[in-house]
Design an enzyme around this catalytic site. Sequence first.
Site, short mmCIF file in Angstrom:
data_model
loop_
_atom_site.label_atom_id
_atom_site.label_comp_id
_atom_site.label_asym_id
_atom_site.label_seq_id
_atom_site.Cartn_x
_atom_site.Cartn_y
_atom_site.Cartn_z
N GLU A 17 -6.12 -28.00 13.41
CA GLU A 17 -5.08 -27.09 13.88
C GLU A 17 -4.92 -27.14 15.40
O GLU A 17 -4.38 -26.22 16.01
CB GLU A 17 -5.40 -25.68 13.42
CG GLU A 17 -5.42 -25.55 11.91
CD GLU A 17 -5.91 -24.19 11.45
OE1 GLU A 17 -5.10 -23.27 11.43
OE2 GLU A 17 -7.10 -24.07 11.13
N VAL A 173 -7.28 -25.07 -5.25
CA VAL A 173 -8.56 -25.55 -4.73
C VAL A 173 -8.43 -25.66 -3.21
O VAL A 173 -7.48 -26.26 -2.70
CB VAL A 173 -8.92 -26.92 -5.33
CG1 VAL A 173 -10.29 -27.38 -4.83
CG2 VAL A 173 -8.90 -26.85 -6.86
N SER A 180 -4.43 -22.60 8.19
CA SER A 180 -3.13 -23.25 8.16
C SER A 180 -2.89 -24.06 6.89
O SER A 180 -2.18 -25.07 6.91
CB SER A 180 -2.94 -24.15 9.39
OG SER A 180 -2.72 -23.37 10.53
N ALA A 211 -7.99 -18.63 -9.15
CA ALA A 211 -7.07 -18.55 -10.28
C ALA A 211 -5.63 -18.46 -9.78
O ALA A 211 -5.35 -17.84 -8.76
CB ALA A 211 -7.40 -17.33 -11.14
N PHE A 212 -4.73 -19.10 -10.50
CA PHE A 212 -3.31 -19.03 -10.18
C PHE A 212 -2.77 -17.63 -10.53
O PHE A 212 -3.02 -17.12 -11.61
CB PHE A 212 -2.54 -20.08 -10.97
CG PHE A 212 -1.05 -19.97 -10.84
CD1 PHE A 212 -0.40 -20.35 -9.69
CD2 PHE A 212 -0.29 -19.44 -11.89
CE1 PHE A 212 0.97 -20.24 -9.56
CE2 PHE A 212 1.09 -19.32 -11.78
CZ PHE A 212 1.73 -19.73 -10.61
N ILE A 213 -2.10 -17.02 -9.56
CA ILE A 213 -1.48 -15.71 -9.78
C ILE A 213 0.02 -15.88 -9.62
O ILE A 213 0.51 -16.31 -8.56
CB ILE A 213 -2.01 -14.66 -8.77
CG1 ILE A 213 -3.51 -14.46 -8.97
CG2 ILE A 213 -1.25 -13.34 -8.94
CD1 ILE A 213 -4.14 -13.54 -7.92
N GLY A 215 3.21 -14.61 -8.70
CA GLY A 215 3.70 -13.45 -7.96
C GLY A 215 4.36 -13.84 -6.66
O GLY A 215 4.31 -15.00 -6.23
N GLU A 217 4.78 -13.91 -2.61
CA GLU A 217 3.83 -13.98 -1.50
C GLU A 217 4.28 -13.03 -0.39
O GLU A 217 5.29 -13.27 0.27
CB GLU A 217 3.72 -15.41 -0.98
CG GLU A 217 3.13 -16.37 -1.99
CD GLU A 217 2.90 -17.75 -1.40
OE1 GLU A 217 2.20 -17.84 -0.36
OE2 GLU A 217 3.43 -18.72 -1.96
N ASN A 303 -4.99 -11.79 -1.20
CA ASN A 303 -5.32 -13.21 -1.19
C ASN A 303 -6.32 -13.53 -0.09
O ASN A 303 -7.41 -14.04 -0.36
CB ASN A 303 -4.05 -14.05 -1.02
CG ASN A 303 -4.31 -15.53 -1.05
OD1 ASN A 303 -5.24 -15.99 -1.71
ND2 ASN A 303 -3.51 -16.30 -0.32
N ASN A 306 -6.41 -13.28 7.78
CA ASN A 306 -6.44 -14.29 8.84
C ASN A 306 -6.63 -13.57 10.16
O ASN A 306 -5.75 -12.83 10.60
CB ASN A 306 -5.13 -15.09 8.83
CG ASN A 306 -5.18 -16.32 9.70
OD1 ASN A 306 -5.75 -16.30 10.78
ND2 ASN A 306 -4.57 -17.39 9.24
N SER A 315 6.14 -17.30 14.52
CA SER A 315 5.12 -17.17 13.47
C SER A 315 5.29 -15.82 12.77
O SER A 315 5.85 -14.87 13.34
CB SER A 315 3.72 -17.27 14.07
OG SER A 315 3.55 -18.50 14.75
#
Length: 358
Positions: A17, A173, A180, A211-213, A215, A217, A303, A306, A315
Amino acid sequence: MSNKRKVGLIYGGKSSEHEVSVHTALSVINAVDKARYEVLPIYIDVNGQWVQGPWIEHEITHVDELRFTLDNYETPNVFALNNTVDVVFPVIHGPNGEDGTLQGFLELIDVPYVGSGVLGSSVGMDKVMMKEVFGNAGLPQGKYKSYLRSELETNIEEICNGIEAEIGLPCFVKPANMGSSVGISKAKDRQGLEEALRFAARFDRKVIVEAFISGRELEIGVLGNEHPDTSVVGEIVSGNEFYDYEAKYKSDNTRLDIPANVPDDVVIRMKKLATQAFLALDCSGLSRVDFFWDEAEDELYINEINTMPGFTPFSMYPMLWNEAGVRYAELIDRLIAFGIERHEEKRANALVAEQFND
């Protein structure tokens, strides 16, 4: 003698980054109130070399002006920074910048700095430890498992069997320590899962599988120390399959909706959960907290947090606060004040210790 506050701006770094950090430094330098602050740029190149530039009192027009070399400038005496600057604003993203290592060094030389301390930074950077703390605090989140690179090298078949049974496919994963959206993959089948695990392990010795959720973001900013405020809520609408590095920095298909078109009760719940997450990790200064909202079930899942989010004017974090009425220059001003406040609070502990030693 100048009454301006001297700010040491540390940026660059060895992580992937690096470029994001240099752009952040450019934004901060050009936005900071030059009547109140003097800025000392301290650049860390991709090899880890520290280079100190000149005090900046003018606008910088291009990021290349902030990539210093030892041919033109000098290596700073970093151990004397507390005698050179009044406060440090570290804008290094990723490992060796927002993971507690730089914060620990700044603590050792006893200089105030912007952002979370060693604990909040390190736990916030390590997605596995972060989720452990979130779980202990009772925050709602999806299923996850973590693995070491050494385990993946010797036992990937059994690991994939366990993931399919306990997490299910598709899943995400990720490297445990990376920002980032670097190194992230969405695994849809067995072959994709193995490839995603090996890919993530290239960036860190520890990998997390989530796990995939299904929804939307949603993101919210937190600002302050022990009694933080929260911003408006924003939504990421990505044209890519998920909000990866490409979508975040290179794609024109990503849209940021600020404020997000969500019910008031969702905003209220997000504000409460984001504050709980911020305090659970003992964060300070600034953080951005990311959620998934399952609209059909009206369920919120945290989730991640940061602790040094993207910080250019374009940003998400500064844009959320701009919508809340806090302009970019004022945001910088507040963060500097919070960093000094936190340092003074810590110094009060030292005074107590001295009394016991008398």
